[in-house]
Design a protein around this motif. Structure first.
Motif, PDB file in Angstrom:
ATOM      1  N   ASP A  14       0.841  -1.204   0.000  1.00 14.40           N
ATOM      2  CA  ASP A  14       0.000   0.000   0.000  1.00 14.40           C
ATOM      3  C   ASP A  14       0.870   1.246   0.000  1.00 14.40           C
ATOM      4  O   ASP A  14       1.983   1.244   0.545  1.00 14.40           O
ATOM      5  N   ARG A  15       0.359   2.321  -0.578  1.00 15.29           N
ATOM      6  CA  ARG A  15       1.141   3.545  -0.724  1.00 15.29           C
ATOM      7  C   ARG A  15       1.629   4.076   0.624  1.00 15.29           C
ATOM      8  O   ARG A  15       2.767   4.540   0.737  1.00 15.29           O
ATOM      9  N   GLU A  16       0.791   3.996   1.653  1.00 18.37           N
ATOM     10  CA  GLU A  16       1.178   4.522   2.969  1.00 18.37           C
ATOM     11  C   GLU A  16       2.377   3.763   3.538  1.00 18.37           C
ATOM     12  O   GLU A  16       3.292   4.366   4.119  1.00 18.37           O
ATOM     13  N   GLU A  17       2.378   2.443   3.359  1.00 20.36           N
ATOM     14  CA  GLU A  17       3.494   1.645   3.873  1.00 20.36           C
ATOM     15  C   GLU A  17       4.751   1.868   3.033  1.00 20.36           C
ATOM     16  O   GLU A  17       5.861   1.931   3.572  1.00 20.36           O
ATOM     17  N   ILE A  18       4.580   1.995   1.721  1.00 21.97           N
ATOM     18  CA  ILE A  18       5.724   2.267   0.847  1.00 21.97           C
ATOM     19  C   ILE A  18       6.401   3.579   1.235  1.00 21.97           C
ATOM     20  O   ILE A  18       7.642   3.686   1.251  1.00 21.97           O
ATOM     21  N   LYS A  19       5.619   4.595   1.583  1.00 20.29           N
ATOM     22  CA  LYS A  19       6.194   5.888   1.988  1.00 20.29           C
ATOM     23  C   LYS A  19       7.069   5.730   3.230  1.00 20.29           C
ATOM     24  O   LYS A  19       8.124   6.357   3.342  1.00 20.29           O
ATOM     25  N   LYS A  20       6.638   4.887   4.165  1.00 23.46           N
ATOM     26  CA  LYS A  20       7.448   4.642   5.366  1.00 23.46           C
ATOM     27  C   LYS A  20       8.779   3.988   4.982  1.00 23.46           C
ATOM     28  O   LYS A  20       9.850   4.375   5.488  1.00 23.46           O
ATOM     29  N   GLU A  22      10.222   4.130   2.046  1.00 22.77           N
ATOM     30  CA  GLU A  22      11.024   5.099   1.290  1.00 22.77           C
ATOM     31  C   GLU A  22      11.792   6.013   2.237  1.00 22.77           C
ATOM     32  O   GLU A  22      12.954   6.355   1.974  1.00 22.77           O
ATOM     33  N   GLY A  23      11.164   6.391   3.342  1.00 19.24           N
ATOM     34  CA  GLY A  23      11.864   7.201   4.347  1.00 19.24           C
ATOM     35  C   GLY A  23      13.032   6.448   4.955  1.00 19.24           C
ATOM     36  O   GLY A  23      14.120   7.012   5.158  1.00 19.24           O
ATOM     37  N   ARG A  26      15.885   6.289   2.440  1.00 18.31           N
ATOM     38  CA  ARG A  26      16.653   7.554   2.381  1.00 18.31           C
ATOM     39  C   ARG A  26      17.701   7.602   3.492  1.00 18.31           C
ATOM     40  O   ARG A  26      18.818   8.086   3.284  1.00 18.31           O
ATOM     41  N   LYS A 135      11.667  -5.107   0.222  1.00 14.73           N
ATOM     42  CA  LYS A 135      11.251  -3.810  -0.310  1.00 14.73           C
ATOM     43  C   LYS A 135      12.221  -2.710   0.120  1.00 14.73           C
ATOM     44  O   LYS A 135      12.584  -1.838  -0.685  1.00 14.73           O
ATOM     45  N   LEU A 139      14.319  -0.453  -2.488  1.00 15.26           N
ATOM     46  CA  LEU A 139      14.163   1.001  -2.517  1.00 15.26           C
ATOM     47  C   LEU A 139      15.481   1.716  -2.248  1.00 15.26           C
ATOM     48  O   LEU A 139      15.731   2.800  -2.780  1.00 15.26           O
TER      49      LEU A 139
END
Length: 354
Positions: A14-20, A22-23, A26, A135, A139
């Motif tokens: 899900d997009r919300e989990e992917i954003k976590k 991705e952080g 980084r 993942k 990423l």
């Protein structure tokens, strides 16, 4: 200050989990440290190709710098960047066991810093099967060096709260997810020689490896103490590992005699006012009165004992155990990995049953 981020493994795409994630990626790319769940134990990760990043792992864990790390990858392109001479035998193991709890030792490429290999010309590599781990690596676009996410020497963490207990304030981010399914570190096999050598037992057994490769050698350090100054090719071989704070005794022999001996030792300790804990197979857990007994799982299920072992050792510390006794399992083939971790935790303090 450590960021503690809850992730939902069931919704990892899900997009919300992917954003976590991705952080977290980084942070890895910028030279920081991230704890993440895997199917074996939680890992403390950093950029495996950057020596300064790897040193941060040593600092957070208090880990000796001559202890090799495993580089975690998400695809075969990463493997070709960091490992040389990927043999036919390696490809057979990759086909059968990756992604999964198998680490393979190869000759390293020049891209891998010696800080990640304990000064060796070899590199240990694994492709985990845990979706959040895969993942995160993907990423990041980097092999992630990641030993277990605990203070060096302590029991490895299989729950996110174990990680917080040990590393909160010492790492940049903790990805708090599910409990580790396997509960023991990966099997490690050295493929740099003509005859493969098992360096650390895990959930993938000698029998399973030999079904693919034929006969393999088993390193002697699996069942003995490594001498000071001796070079090791895999994490988990050299130092006292996985250890609770109290004295630990393993008892070897016929299981009924083992249980009798454990009960005698701990009854004596309790009689002297010493806090004592027994780690006991569930078949015998009702035999202990007056002594705290923790259920390790069934003698018929090495997988269950693996999954519970480190949580039991951590529970010993939570209780304040001064002395801990456990069996050294008779079925040494099926319980090789469990016996190895128990022996390291006890500093090879093994006695024969009465």
């Amino acid at each position: 200050m450590t960021q503690i981020i809850q992730i939902d493994i069931e919704k990892i795409e899900d997009r919300e989990e992917i954003k976590k994630l991705e952080g977290a990626a980084r942070i890895i790319k910028s030279g920081g440290t991230v704890v993440f769940p895997t199917e074996t134990v939680y890992g403390l990760g950093a950029n495996g190709l950057d020596s300064a990043s790897v040193k941060k792992i040593f600092e957070a864990k208090g880990r000796p710098s001559d202890n090799p790390m495993i580089l975690h990858i998400s695809d075969m392109e990463m493997l070709s960047e960091i490992a040389l001479k990927i043999s036919t035998k390696a490809k057979m193991l990759i086909e059968r066991f990756w992604p999964g709890p198998l680490t393979m030792v190869f000759e390293k490429s020049d891209k891998v810093p010696y800080e990640a290999t304990g000064g060796l010309d070899t590199v240990a590599v694994r492709m985990p099967s845990h979706p959040a781990a895969l993942k995160l690596i993907s990423l990041s676009g980097l092999p992630i060096a990641a030993p277990s996410a605990n203070i060096s020497g302590r029991p490895s963490p299989t729950k996110s709260r174990h990680v917080v207990e040990d590393l909160d304030g010492k790492v940049d981010m903790i990805l708090s997810g599910d409990d580790s399914k396997i509960g023991l570190e990966s099997t490690v096999i050295d493929l740099t020689e003509d005859n493969p050598v098992l360096l650390r037992p895990g959930s993938i057994t000698v029998k399973e490896l030999e079904e693919v490769l034929g006969e393999i050698k088993v390193d002697k350090s699996i069942s003995r103490k490594v001498n000071p100054g001796e070079k090791v090719r895999s994490p988990g071989m050299k130092y006292r590992h996985y250890a609770p704070k109290g004295e630990m005794i393993l008892v070897k022999g016929d299981i009924e005699r083992v249980i009798y001996t454990i009960k005698r030792i701990l009854d004596d300790a309790v009689g002297k006012g010493v806090k004592a804990v027994a780690l006991i197979p569930e078949e015998f857990s009702n035999m202990f009165e007056g002594v705290k007994a923790l259920n390790m799982g069934s003698l018929n299920s090495p997988e269950e004992v693996m999954a519970r072992l480190y949580s039991c050792l951590r529970e010993c510390d939570e209780y304040g155990a001064e002395i801990i006794a456990a069996p050294y399992f008779q079925n040494e083939e099926e319980f090789m990995a469990v016996n190895n971790r128990l022996s390291k935790a006890a500093g090879h303090n093994i006695i024969q049953a009465d």
